[in-house]
Design an enzyme around this catalytic site. Structure first.
Site, PDB file in Angstrom:
ATOM      1  N   PHE A 141     -13.169  -4.297  -6.214  1.00  0.00           N
ATOM      2  CA  PHE A 141     -12.105  -4.534  -7.195  1.00  0.00           C
ATOM      3  C   PHE A 141     -10.873  -5.048  -6.465  1.00  0.00           C
ATOM      4  CE2 PHE A 141      -8.366  -3.460  -9.685  1.00  0.00           C
ATOM      5  CZ  PHE A 141      -8.708  -4.005 -10.901  1.00  0.00           C
ATOM      6  N   ASP A 225      -7.978  -5.144   1.724  1.00  0.00           N
ATOM      7  CA  ASP A 225      -7.239  -4.711   0.538  1.00  0.00           C
ATOM      8  C   ASP A 225      -6.964  -3.216   0.659  1.00  0.00           C
ATOM      9  OD1 ASP A 225      -6.441  -3.795  -1.962  1.00  0.00           O
ATOM     10  OD2 ASP A 225      -7.769  -5.147  -3.070  1.00  0.00           O
ATOM     11  N   LYS A 254       0.338  -0.104  -5.110  1.00  0.00           N
ATOM     12  CA  LYS A 254       0.236   1.276  -5.607  1.00  0.00           C
ATOM     13  C   LYS A 254       1.198   2.273  -4.924  1.00  0.00           C
ATOM     14  CE  LYS A 254      -4.135   1.250  -8.020  1.00  0.00           C
ATOM     15  NZ  LYS A 254      -5.083   0.169  -7.751  1.00  0.00           N
TER      16      LYS A 254
HETATM   17  C1  LIG Z   1      -5.315  -1.219  -8.167  1.00  0.00           C
HETATM   18  C2  LIG Z   1      -5.955  -2.164  -7.230  1.00  0.00           C
HETATM   19  C3  LIG Z   1      -5.702  -3.544  -7.289  1.00  0.00           C
HETATM   20  C4  LIG Z   1      -4.854  -4.171  -8.360  1.00  0.00           C
HETATM   21  O1  LIG Z   1      -3.543  -3.699  -8.371  1.00  0.00           O
HETATM   22  P1  LIG Z   1      -2.612  -3.944  -9.657  1.00  0.00           P
HETATM   23  O2  LIG Z   1      -1.278  -3.405  -9.240  1.00  0.00           O
HETATM   24  O3  LIG Z   1      -3.245  -3.199 -10.783  1.00  0.00           O
HETATM   25  O4  LIG Z   1      -2.578  -5.403  -9.922  1.00  0.00           O
HETATM   26  C5  LIG Z   1      -6.290  -4.363  -6.347  1.00  0.00           C
HETATM   27  N1  LIG Z   1      -7.077  -3.861  -5.395  1.00  0.00           N
HETATM   28  C6  LIG Z   1      -7.352  -2.537  -5.294  1.00  0.00           C
HETATM   29  C7  LIG Z   1      -8.227  -2.037  -4.187  1.00  0.00           C
HETATM   30  C8  LIG Z   1      -6.808  -1.650  -6.210  1.00  0.00           C
HETATM   31  O5  LIG Z   1      -7.097  -0.346  -6.133  1.00  0.00           O
END
Ligand SMILES: *Cc1c(COP(=O)(O)O)cnc(C)c1O
Length: 416
Positions: A141, A225, A254
């Site tokens: 994701f 990421d 986050k």
């Molecule tokens: C939450 C998340 C995203 C996306 O972040 P948003 O602030 O919702 O756009 C991307 N990569 C990972 C691994 C995430 O946990």
């Protein structure tokens, strides 16, 4: 159209809010530390923390003061100008990520924006060296915008929005699959150190080390990421720091803002020179308000040694969950305070609902996993309270399963 057309907040939400999120589970009006209160005054222990966002918990004085003070000083001037909190945060992120002198930071306002910037970084690298392939992992994701959705390895999420931005190929999360896929036409590999949204799924042992060696050999960028794993959550500042590698770029969001929307792309070494004037931008990105708050949040995580606390409380939670001895629990995945509780049956949604009944907020990234991502500030009190509430939640679902004789173990359950 009326504000509070009522009769209930559920009616207002159902009528006025976009339908893509489904029904809201509660309406919260206040928070303090690891606790939130709903509109009826009921208290909950919050072990979701806004999906790994509220690193310091709710309404932490450091967060509140940084926000108020910066709002009263200078909130926003655009990226035509620099501000002291922006420069301080860039320097702090470089130090914590270990980029050395040559690192650079791009600020956006979310995880998706950080990954969009990373996607463009990969394209710039590809354009400079004749590379068109980008590798990402199945089930990964990386976000919901068109660019980051193209990096997200979930066909069902992509399907309504085809065609995708081209060039991305999805591979299994094994070293063998990466070895087989990589060649000199790969511009970048995107990976999460732990696939949070997939159900807190770790990479195989040695994966990041092999990914580093293989991307280096083939001249591809390794882009990690860290949006869910960063800001100390896993017991290191960033997930990749559990193994001794240096990536070309990481993305964060986050937890770094503690509740203020902010994201960033942090580049290492030569990758720091790929963006040149005019190639990317954001009006809000890196504004004084957001960077002041994120700077204060990260400073407090350092001051209170919350990275070590995440490791310690994570271990305590794992032990405590095992000691519950629930027949529903297969085991725990993840690191530090990013925990996936693997269930024996696809009853995660029922456990989440039972927990809410008990006054505990948790969530289910899939049918067989409970995700725990509490504030990094939790101590003995919160751990003890969580274990009591979680045990009661599991017990009530166990009782319901026993009553429902049709329930049989599911072969597709995710192993611990
Ligand atoms: C939450 C998340 C995203 C996306 O972040 P948003 O602030 O919702 O756009 C991307 N990569 C990972 C691994 C995430 O946990």
């Amino acid at each position: 159209m009326a504000e509070q057309a009522g009769p209930t907040w559920q009616d207002d939400a159902g009528r006025d809010l976009v339908r893509s999120f489904g029904d809201r589970m509660a309406m919260f009006v206040r928070g303090k530390g690891a606790r939130v209160w709903d509109a009826e005054g009921r208290e909950y222990l919050d072990f979701l923390a806004g999906i790994a966002v509220n690193s310091l918990g709710h309404a932490h004085p450091v967060f509140v003061e940084a926000l108020a003070e910066q709002a009263a000083t200078l909130a926003h001037v655009s990226n035509y100008f620099a501000t002291p909190p922006q420069l301080a945060l860039a320097g702090r992120l470089k130090r914590l990520a270990g980029t050395g002198e040559s690192g650079r930071v791009y600020f956006g306002n979310s995880g998706a924006e950080a990954n969009e910037a990373a996607f463009k970084l990969a394209r710039l690298h590809g354009a400079a060296s004749g590379r068109t392939r980008i590798l990402s992992l199945k089930d990964a994701f990386h976000g919901r915008t068109m660019g980051t959705l193209a990096l997200t390895g979930k066909p069902a999420m992509q399907e309504p929005f085809l065609p995708m931005v081209p060039g991305v190929e999805f591979i299994d999360s094994t070293i063998e699959a990466l070895e087989a896929a990589i060649d000199d036409r790969v511009a970048a590999l995107f990976v999460e150190p732990i696939k949070g949204e997939a159900g807190v799924m770790p990479l195989p042992d040695g994966y990041l080390e092999s990914a580093r060696a293989l991307t280096e050999r083939h001249g591809a960028l390794l882009i990690i990421d860290e949006i869910q794993t960063g800001a100390g959550r896993t017991g290191e500042w960033f997930g990749f720091q559990h193994v001794g590698i240096t990536p070309d770029a990481i993305t964060v969001a986050k937890g770094i803002g503690g509740g203020f929307p902010i994201g960033a792309l942090i580049t290492f070494g030569a990758a720091s020179e790929l963006f040149y004037p005019g190639t990317h931008g954001s009006t809000f990105g890196g504004n004084a308000l957001g960077t002041a708050v994120a700077g204060a949040v990260l400073a407090e995580i350092e001051r209170a040694d919350l990275v070590a606390n995440a490791a310690r409380r994570g271990a305590q939670l794992r032990e405590g969950i095992a000691a519950i001895g629930s027949s529903l629990v297969a085991g725990c995945r993840g690191q530090g305070l990013l925990i996936g509780v693997a269930l024996q049956h696809p009853v995660a949604k029922a456990v989440v609902a039972a927990a809410q009944e008990q006054g505990l907020i948790i969530n289910a990234p899939n049918d067989t996993t409970i995700r725990l991502v509490p504030p990094l500030t939790i101590g003995d009190t919160e751990v003890g309270e969580f274990l009591r509430l979680f045990a009661a939640s599991l017990a009530s679902v166990e009782d319901a399963l026993l009553l429902d004789s049709a329930a049989a173990p599911v072969s597709g359950a995710v192993p611990a």
